[in-house]
Design a protein around this motif. Structure first.
Motif, PDB file in Angstrom:
ATOM      1  N   ASP A 445       0.829  -1.207   0.000  1.00  0.00           N
ATOM      2  CA  ASP A 445       0.000   0.000   0.000  1.00  0.00           C
ATOM      3  C   ASP A 445       0.867   1.261   0.000  1.00  0.00           C
ATOM      4  O   ASP A 445       0.615   2.215  -0.755  1.00  0.00           O
ATOM      5  N   THR A 446       1.872   1.283   0.869  1.00  0.00           N
ATOM      6  CA  THR A 446       2.701   2.482   1.000  1.00  0.00           C
ATOM      7  C   THR A 446       3.488   2.765  -0.272  1.00  0.00           C
ATOM      8  O   THR A 446       3.631   3.931  -0.670  1.00  0.00           O
ATOM      9  N   THR A 447       3.980   1.715  -0.930  1.00  0.00           N
ATOM     10  CA  THR A 447       4.694   1.899  -2.194  1.00  0.00           C
ATOM     11  C   THR A 447       3.771   2.487  -3.252  1.00  0.00           C
ATOM     12  O   THR A 447       4.130   3.413  -3.990  1.00  0.00           O
ATOM     13  N   ILE A 448       2.550   1.954  -3.322  1.00  0.00           N
ATOM     14  CA  ILE A 448       1.565   2.439  -4.288  1.00  0.00           C
ATOM     15  C   ILE A 448       1.216   3.902  -4.014  1.00  0.00           C
ATOM     16  O   ILE A 448       1.172   4.743  -4.919  1.00  0.00           O
ATOM     17  N   LEU A 449       0.977   4.235  -2.745  1.00  0.00           N
ATOM     18  CA  LEU A 449       0.546   5.594  -2.413  1.00  0.00           C
ATOM     19  C   LEU A 449       1.695   6.595  -2.526  1.00  0.00           C
ATOM     20  O   LEU A 449       1.457   7.782  -2.769  1.00  0.00           O
ATOM     21  N   SER A 450       2.929   6.145  -2.365  1.00  0.00           N
ATOM     22  CA  SER A 450       4.071   7.047  -2.565  1.00  0.00           C
ATOM     23  C   SER A 450       4.201   7.430  -4.035  1.00  0.00           C
ATOM     24  O   SER A 450       4.445   8.597  -4.365  1.00  0.00           O
ATOM     25  N   SER A 451       4.044   6.452  -4.933  1.00  0.00           N
ATOM     26  CA  SER A 451       4.076   6.785  -6.360  1.00  0.00           C
ATOM     27  C   SER A 451       2.877   7.649  -6.735  1.00  0.00           C
ATOM     28  O   SER A 451       2.977   8.538  -7.581  1.00  0.00           O
ATOM     29  N   THR A 452       1.743   7.419  -6.062  1.00  0.00           N
ATOM     30  CA  THR A 452       0.561   8.256  -6.298  1.00  0.00           C
ATOM     31  C   THR A 452       0.800   9.681  -5.820  1.00  0.00           C
ATOM     32  O   THR A 452       0.485  10.644  -6.523  1.00  0.00           O
ATOM     33  N   GLY A 453       1.353   9.825  -4.613  1.00  0.00           N
ATOM     34  CA  GLY A 453       1.607  11.157  -4.068  1.00  0.00           C
ATOM     35  C   GLY A 453       2.576  11.956  -4.916  1.00  0.00           C
ATOM     36  O   GLY A 453       2.447  13.175  -5.043  1.00  0.00           O
ATOM     37  N   ALA A 454       3.551  11.261  -5.509  1.00  0.00           N
ATOM     38  CA  ALA A 454       4.532  11.937  -6.368  1.00  0.00           C
ATOM     39  C   ALA A 454       4.053  12.047  -7.805  1.00  0.00           C
ATOM     40  O   ALA A 454       4.713  12.682  -8.620  1.00  0.00           O
ATOM     41  N   LYS A 455       2.922  11.415  -8.140  1.00  0.00           N
ATOM     42  CA  LYS A 455       2.431  11.322  -9.526  1.00  0.00           C
ATOM     43  C   LYS A 455       3.523  10.760 -10.429  1.00  0.00           C
ATOM     44  O   LYS A 455       3.831  11.291 -11.496  1.00  0.00           O
ATOM     45  N   CYS A 456       4.092   9.637  -9.949  1.00  0.00           N
ATOM     46  CA  CYS A 456       5.174   8.958 -10.648  1.00  0.00           C
ATOM     47  C   CYS A 456       4.664   7.606 -11.133  1.00  0.00           C
ATOM     48  O   CYS A 456       3.835   6.978 -10.463  1.00  0.00           O
ATOM     49  N   ASP A 457       5.138   7.148 -12.286  1.00  0.00           N
ATOM     50  CA  ASP A 457       4.805   5.807 -12.736  1.00  0.00           C
ATOM     51  C   ASP A 457       5.200   4.803 -11.656  1.00  0.00           C
ATOM     52  O   ASP A 457       6.309   4.858 -11.112  1.00  0.00           O
ATOM     53  N   HIS A 458       4.277   3.878 -11.365  1.00  0.00           N
ATOM     54  CA  HIS A 458       4.482   2.999 -10.214  1.00  0.00           C
ATOM     55  C   HIS A 458       5.746   2.148 -10.348  1.00  0.00           C
ATOM     56  O   HIS A 458       6.564   2.085  -9.411  1.00  0.00           O
ATOM     57  N   MET A 459       5.938   1.500 -11.487  1.00  0.00           N
ATOM     58  CA  MET A 459       7.112   0.640 -11.633  1.00  0.00           C
ATOM     59  C   MET A 459       8.406   1.446 -11.757  1.00  0.00           C
ATOM     60  O   MET A 459       9.476   0.951 -11.393  1.00  0.00           O
ATOM     61  N   ASP A 460       8.337   2.683 -12.266  1.00  0.00           N
ATOM     62  CA  ASP A 460       9.517   3.560 -12.240  1.00  0.00           C
ATOM     63  C   ASP A 460       9.955   3.778 -10.787  1.00  0.00           C
ATOM     64  O   ASP A 460      11.155   3.765 -10.480  1.00  0.00           O
ATOM     65  N   HIS A 461       8.977   3.983  -9.918  1.00  0.00           N
ATOM     66  CA  HIS A 461       9.291   4.186  -8.498  1.00  0.00           C
ATOM     67  C   HIS A 461       9.885   2.927  -7.891  1.00  0.00           C
ATOM     68  O   HIS A 461      10.905   2.978  -7.189  1.00  0.00           O
ATOM     69  N   VAL A 462       9.270   1.774  -8.154  1.00  0.00           N
ATOM     70  CA  VAL A 462       9.731   0.519  -7.560  1.00  0.00           C
ATOM     71  C   VAL A 462      11.161   0.213  -7.968  1.00  0.00           C
ATOM     72  O   VAL A 462      12.026  -0.089  -7.130  1.00  0.00           O
TER      73      VAL A 462
END
Length: 510
Positions: A445-462
């Motif tokens: 959840d936290t990984t998903i919401l961090s990429s959401t908060g930054a408006k970053c592509d999810h897998m780019d963040h991971v």
């Protein structure tokens, strides 16, 4: 419908492992999660097509309806996400994002300052990881965009200061939950030398992964230490003209139009957490205490109340300055909610596969790999690794706490006759490993919401965060080996710091 039991089978790790590998290889998160869910559902239903469909229906419905009524926690989190989307749209509509970016440009002189501000906000928003990732994302994004900091770097800063800070603080939703678990373990093993909060603070001092993850964030922010794909994202951010704020903001707003809603969000959310916690204490006939209130708070409804209050305040600011028409205001609501649909879909699929992982008993199988025949000196390090694997596979650190803390306590009590000399380091290692695995997991959840908060592509963040997380994890394992050998938390802390410094030096040389 009776489900097949995989608690003693290596097949229990197949659904989460398949979903994680596909997500990394294909970068299609929803498709990968869907395949993991379908494979797990078929396994549980003994590959009977009709029973598989029945299981999937029950699984999905349980996300919103439980035996005793609505699943208010999940529903409230989704409502909060929609409210945050609306709030973000209203802040852009009011021109406050552009005004804040212009203010920041006058007071924050460079990219380093922008990154340090984003990282430092955790000392205000550590109450809850969901709240931190989304609220700080909304505050910091105009600043980091202005100074051409990549969205991947912002997502890393959000994620690496969310769970790591929350797990260290007793006055947070995480701290209260862990203290409750510790209280039960201390009573079970008749340990009287520590109070629950005293044991928590001692364990926090040995939570090397969380502590050094926060250190790493500030090091990365100050020295622009970019490794792996993060270097590419930072380079691209510097090359691209970033004009998103100017496009979103059609009017010249005021900084107060950003500050007032965000302050409202923080103050009302914390107040609501205290209120709901106090209500629960009163219902049990217990006196009010700050720690007790956070231990018993209803996080979901508190976030909704805080989010709704912030939206109301943003609406008042827009109305007071007569910035937009009613039609534009309504359009802002619709666009804001629409902007969150991607995150909600990923979260929905993540919750679904978490239920599948729970039912195939991946956690129980991984926990069974721990035995009391392991060398005592390696026990903290091995517990850290196992907790990290479990949290990475299941996407939940809280679930890992619930499974692994009692197991770690039982092993330590048996091995050292209930002595806290070994028990507290083992419990600390589980806490650290759970945060590490949660930090790295694409379905967290936290990984998903961090990429959401930054408006970053999810897998780019991971993928861009993973090298930093693994570096800190390796250093932490070294620290826990030293703790197992010496029973000294200080020596473990020093060892972790030295190993981390050496790894960073090697990366910088390369």
């Amino acid at each position: 419908m009776e489900l097949i039991n995989y608690s003693t089978s290596t097949w229990s790790i197949l659904p989460p492992l398949l979903a994680l590998l596909l997500a990394i290889v294909t970068r299609k998160v929803l498709l990968s999660l869907s395949i993991g869910i379908l494979v797990g559902a078929a396994m549980l239903a003994d590959f009977n097509p009709l029973n598989t469909l029945i299981y999937l229906k029950n699984n999905v419905s349980s996300l919103f309806v439980k035996d005793d009524g609505l699943n208010t926690n999940n529903i409230n989190i989704l409502i909060f996400l929609l409210l945050l989307g609306v709030l973000t749209a209203l802040l852009s509509m009011s021109g406050s994002n552009r005004a804040f970016a212009e203010w920041a440009q006058r007071h924050i002189k460079d990219r380093r300052g922008a990154k340090l501000v984003a990282a430092s906000l955790v000392f205000i928003t550590f109450i809850d990881d969901y709240f931190h990732s989304l609220a700080v994302g909304a505050i910091a994004r105009p600043i980091t965009d202005k100074f051409k900091v990549s969205r991947a770097k912002l997502a890393y800063i959000l994620d690496s200061t969310a769970a790591p800070m929350c797990v260290l603080m007793p006055v947070s939703s995480w701290g209260a939950y862990i203290i409750t678990l510790i209280a039960g373990l201390l009573a079970t093993y008749s340990i009287t030398g520590y109070s629950p909060i005293g044991a928590f603070m001692a364990m926090s001092a040995m939570n090397y992964y969380a502590i050094f993850s926060i250190f790493m964030v500030f090091f990365v922010a100050y020295f622009s230490f970019d490794i792996g794909s993060m270097a590419r994202y930072e380079r691209l951010a510097l090359e691209v003209n970033n004009t998103e704020e100017e496009k979103l903001s059609g009017v010249n707003g005021h900084v107060r139009n950003l500050v007032l809603p965000i302050l409202t969000l923080i103050i009302v959310t914390v107040s609501a957490m205290m209120y709901t916690g106090n209500e629960a204490l009163a219902a049990d006939g217990k006196p009010f205490s700050v720690l007790g209130a956070f231990e018993n708070t209803t996080v979901g409804i508190s976030l909704v109340v805080g989010g709704l209050s912030a939206v109301v305040m943003a609406s008042i600011c827009i109305a007071a300055d007569r910035l937009v028409s009613v039609q534009e205001y309504i359009k802002g609501w619709l666009l804001g909610m629409k902007s969150m649909l991607g995150a909600i879909l990923i979260l929905f699929f993540a919750w679904t596969i978490n239920n599948v992982v729970s039912d195939v008993q991946t956690g129980a199988y991984l926990a069974s790999l721990v035995s009391d025949t392991l060398p005592l000196a390696l026990l903290p390090a091995l517990l850290f690794i196992l907790a990290a694997i479990m949290a990475f596979s299941t996407g939940t650190s809280w679930g890992t706490f619930g499974i692994m803390l009692p197991i770690a306590a039982a092993i330590a009590a048996h091995a050292a006759a209930g002595s806290v000399e070994l028990m507290l380091p083992c419990l600390s290692a589980v806490m650290a490993g759970a945060v590490c695995g949660d930090h790295c997991s694409p379905v967290s959840d936290t990984t998903i919401l961090s990429s959401t908060g930054a408006k970053c592509d999810h897998m780019d963040h991971v993928t861009s965060q993973l090298p930093y997380a693994v570096t800190v994890a390796i250093a932490s394992i070294a620290g826990y080996i030293v703790v197992g050998l010496t029973y000294s938390g200080i020596l473990g802390f020093i060892t972790t710091g030295v190993v981390l410094a050496l790894l960073v030096f090697i990366f910088k040389k390369r």
